[in-house]
Structure formats: structure tokens, C-alpha cells
Design an enzyme around this catalytic site. Structure first.
Site, PDB file in Angstrom:
ATOM      1  N   GLY A   1       0.829  -1.191   0.000  1.00  0.00           N
ATOM      2  CA  GLY A   1       0.000   0.000   0.000  1.00  0.00           C
ATOM      3  C   GLY A   1       0.864   1.241   0.000  1.00  0.00           C
ATOM      4  O   GLY A   1       2.055   1.198   0.322  1.00  0.00           O
ATOM      5  N   CYS A   2       0.276   2.374  -0.340  1.00  0.00           N
ATOM      6  CA  CYS A   2       1.048   3.611  -0.440  1.00  0.00           C
ATOM      7  C   CYS A   2       1.527   4.097   0.934  1.00  0.00           C
ATOM      8  O   CYS A   2       2.725   4.367   1.128  1.00  0.00           O
ATOM      9  CB  CYS A   2       0.243   4.685  -1.155  1.00  0.00           C
ATOM     10  SG  CYS A   2      -1.398   5.011  -0.473  1.00  0.00           S
ATOM     11  N   TYR A   3       0.618   4.182   1.894  1.00  0.00           N
ATOM     12  CA  TYR A   3       1.025   4.604   3.234  1.00  0.00           C
ATOM     13  C   TYR A   3       2.032   3.624   3.851  1.00  0.00           C
ATOM     14  O   TYR A   3       3.058   4.043   4.401  1.00  0.00           O
ATOM     15  CB  TYR A   3      -0.195   4.722   4.151  1.00  0.00           C
ATOM     16  CG  TYR A   3      -1.104   5.894   3.897  1.00  0.00           C
ATOM     17  CD1 TYR A   3      -0.644   7.209   3.971  1.00  0.00           C
ATOM     18  CD2 TYR A   3      -2.458   5.693   3.612  1.00  0.00           C
ATOM     19  CE1 TYR A   3      -1.503   8.285   3.762  1.00  0.00           C
ATOM     20  CE2 TYR A   3      -3.323   6.759   3.401  1.00  0.00           C
ATOM     21  CZ  TYR A   3      -2.834   8.049   3.478  1.00  0.00           C
ATOM     22  OH  TYR A   3      -3.689   9.115   3.280  1.00  0.00           O
TER      23      TYR A   3
ATOM     24  N   THR B   1       4.170   1.778   2.405  1.00  0.00           N
ATOM     25  CA  THR B   1       5.475   1.902   1.745  1.00  0.00           C
ATOM     26  C   THR B   1       6.332   2.938   2.448  1.00  0.00           C
ATOM     27  O   THR B   1       7.505   2.697   2.763  1.00  0.00           O
ATOM     28  CB  THR B   1       5.289   2.266   0.262  1.00  0.00           C
ATOM     29  OG1 THR B   1       4.633   1.190  -0.412  1.00  0.00           O
ATOM     30  CG2 THR B   1       6.632   2.530  -0.413  1.00  0.00           C
TER      31      THR B   1
END
Length: 314
Positions: free
Chosen positions: A115-117, A119
Site C-alpha cells: 500500500g502507499c502509506y 510503503t
């Protein structure tokens, strides 16, 4: 014969980002469905079972449905949804996170895209936990702000379509106030943490880009490490990485823009510290659609194909 790549969910935000990076590549055969076939499970199942690698850019339940429809044992899957990021039998596709992870991704049948967060959070925290600088049971907090594209088509409509009944004029909006965001298990498990971090996400009125921040009280950590000790651990962890850069303590800017890494598939990590009071603010800057989604997906695909991992990346 070129490997066949099928993007299931190619019309979604992440799917479009991945297709854009793959367009024009001569080393693969990229296929997709259009019109009503995109939503027809039978049509999707047929193409899924013909692919060498299927990339899933779908809501969680649809991703599980697609995986269940694959009968061909030769088909490999790269899932960009949240569905399998903490699931047994799936390799977590964060190549820079652990030594030897690239080789595991390259050989895996099932890979989950981070996921972006998580990462940003894991890039900052995991090396410190692994080195013993931050204990696994330390109470961690993560603050973050993302562009509204991170919420997909529904949130894009909220922020862009003033004719929509759900249109919002919010400049910055907090959410996940029940402390049960779907990214939290991913952060805890892959961070090697005994407890879930307190996660405080925000969405801002900008399309893409994000900042993920982890504050630390150095005086409360075992051995009372200094700011330079924190930097040294992170710098050593990513010293040979092409897509992750750790900026020197004395080279960090006075302010950071959440759009700093907009349109990039790379990530920058910053260590801001005050030795006198024993505090640091660790910050990851990345594009939520780049290193946080589509860029990471193509990086993982490249590893699975056995080609240079930065192929097609920005």
C-alpha cells in the site's frame, strides 16, 4: 514468445498507471478487456487463465474472486489490492524492504503490491526495528497526508466533480478516526511490530503525492541514539538502492511539499532531528500512484519477468 500480461481492472486508477508504464514495451504482450467484458467474471476468468502474469487492480473482494477463478497453475499473480498483503502464501512485494526479497519476488507465483502509506512507513521503520534501534514493542505513531487520487474514482469525484452530490470543498480532511484503517495490519506485520501503530491519515486537495511521517523520542529509546545514528541506519539500508534515497541530515530542506515526488516512481527519506531535545521526525516523500502503487507494481512485474527492475519507471 513474449510473456502475456493481463491487467484485471485496467480502467481503475492504479490499472491506468500500470498500463501507462507498460505501453510501448516490446518485451511483453499486454492484453485487457473492454466494455461489458471487464465486469463479466466468465470473460475475465478466460483471460486470467491465459495470462503468464495477471495484475489485479481491483477492490479486495473482486481481487479474491479473480484469484479463485484461476485454474491454470502456470499463471502468476501480482495483486495491487489490500486483499493479500498479509495473507499466507503471498510474497510481500517491497523489494527494498529486506535482504533477499528481490529473489523471492522473482520466483514467486503470488505477489502482493504494498500500500502507499505502508510503503513510506515501512521504509522508515523496518530498518530501525531490524537493527534493534527501535524495539519491536515501541509505541509508534504515523502521520500522513495523501493526494485524493489515493481514494480511487469515488474520492476523485468527491474532490473534482462539483455537480456530484458527494462533492466536497475540504482543503484537508482527516479520516480513519476509528483507528481501524485497512493498512494497519500490513504496517504491523511487515514492520515486525508487537503492536499496531497509531495511524493518522489525511487527504488533501491535490491529486497525487504524499508525505508519511514517523516521530521518535530518542531519549525514550534504548541506548538513547542520536540523530546521526538514525540517519546512519537508514542510509546503510538503502545505500545501493536505485529507487530509494536517504537525504543527509545537513542536506534536508526547511519545508517539504507533499507533491515533491509527484509523477515519480522513486521515494525520498528524510531525517529531521534536534539533538538537544532528543527528537527526530522521519519523513518519506513519494507519489501515492508511483512508488505507492503503479510504479511499485511495474517494479515487481519486472522482477517477476527477470528484466531490470527499473524498466519503464520514471
Amino acid at each position: 514468445m513474449k510473456p502475456i500480461i493481463y491487467v484485471d481492472g485496467a480502467a481503475g486508477t492504479t490499472g491506468l498507471e500500470i498500463r501507462e508504464r507498460l505501453a510501448g514495451r516490446s518485451d511483453i504482450e499486454l492484453i485487457s478487456l473492454s466494455g461489458n467484458d471487464r465486469k463479466d467474471l466468465a470473460a475475465r476468468s478466460r483471460v486470467l487463465n491465459e495470462a503468464d502474469i495477471a495484475i489485479l487492480c481491483l477492490p479486495d473482494e473482486a481481487a479474491r474472486e479473480s484469484v479463485a477463478s484461476i485454474r491454470n497453475p502456470a499463471v502468476r499473480v501480482l495483486d495491487a489490492s489490500t486483499a493479500h498483503r498479509a495473507a499466507p502464501g503471498w510474497v510481500y512485494g517491497f523489494a527494498e524492504l529486506e535482504s533477499g526479497r528481490r529473489e523471492v519476488i522473482a520466483a514467486a507465483r503470488h505477489v502482493s503490491n504494498p500500500g502507499c502509506y505502508p510503503t513510506g512507513f515501512l521504509a522508515l521503520v523496518r530498518p530501525l526495528v531490524r537493527a534493534g534501534v527501535v524495539p519491536a514493542d515501541y509505541p509508534l505513531t504515523v502521520n500522513a497526508v495523501s493526494g485524493y487520487s489515493g481514494g480511487g474514482k469515488a474520492m476523485i469525484e468527491e474532490f473534482e466533480d462539483d455537480a456530484s452530490p458527494c462533492f466536497t470543498r475540504a482543503v484537508v480532511r482527516t479520516y480513519a478516526l476509528a483507528l481501524s484503517h485497512k493498512h494497519i495490519p500490513e504496517m504491523q506485520i511487515h514492520g515486525g511490530l508487537a503492536h499496531p501503530p497509531v495511524f493518522m491519515p489525511l487527504v488533501g486537495r491535490f491529486y497525487r503525492g504524499m508525505l508519511v511521517e514517523v516521530p521518535l523520542q530518542l531519549w525514550a529509546l534504548p541506548g538513547r541514539p542520536g540523530v546521526s545514528d538514525i540517519f546512519d541506519v537508514l542510509a546503510a539500508a538503502y545505500a545501493r538502492e536505485a529507487l530509494v534515497e536517504v537525504l543527509a541530515v545537513d542536506g534536508a530542506p526547511a519545508t517539504l511539499d507533499a507533491e515533491l515526488m509527484k509523477d515519480s516512481d522513486r521515494m525520498k527519506l528524510f531525517v529531521f532531528g534536534n539533538e538537544t531535545i532528543g527528537q527526530v521526525r522521519l519523513v518519506a516523500a513519494l507519489d501515492n500512484l508511483g512508488k505507492g502503487a503503479g510504479g511499485a507494481g511495474v517494479q515487481n512485474l519486472n522482477l517477476m519477468l527477470g528484466v531490470p527492475e527499473t524498466t519503464g519507471l520514471r
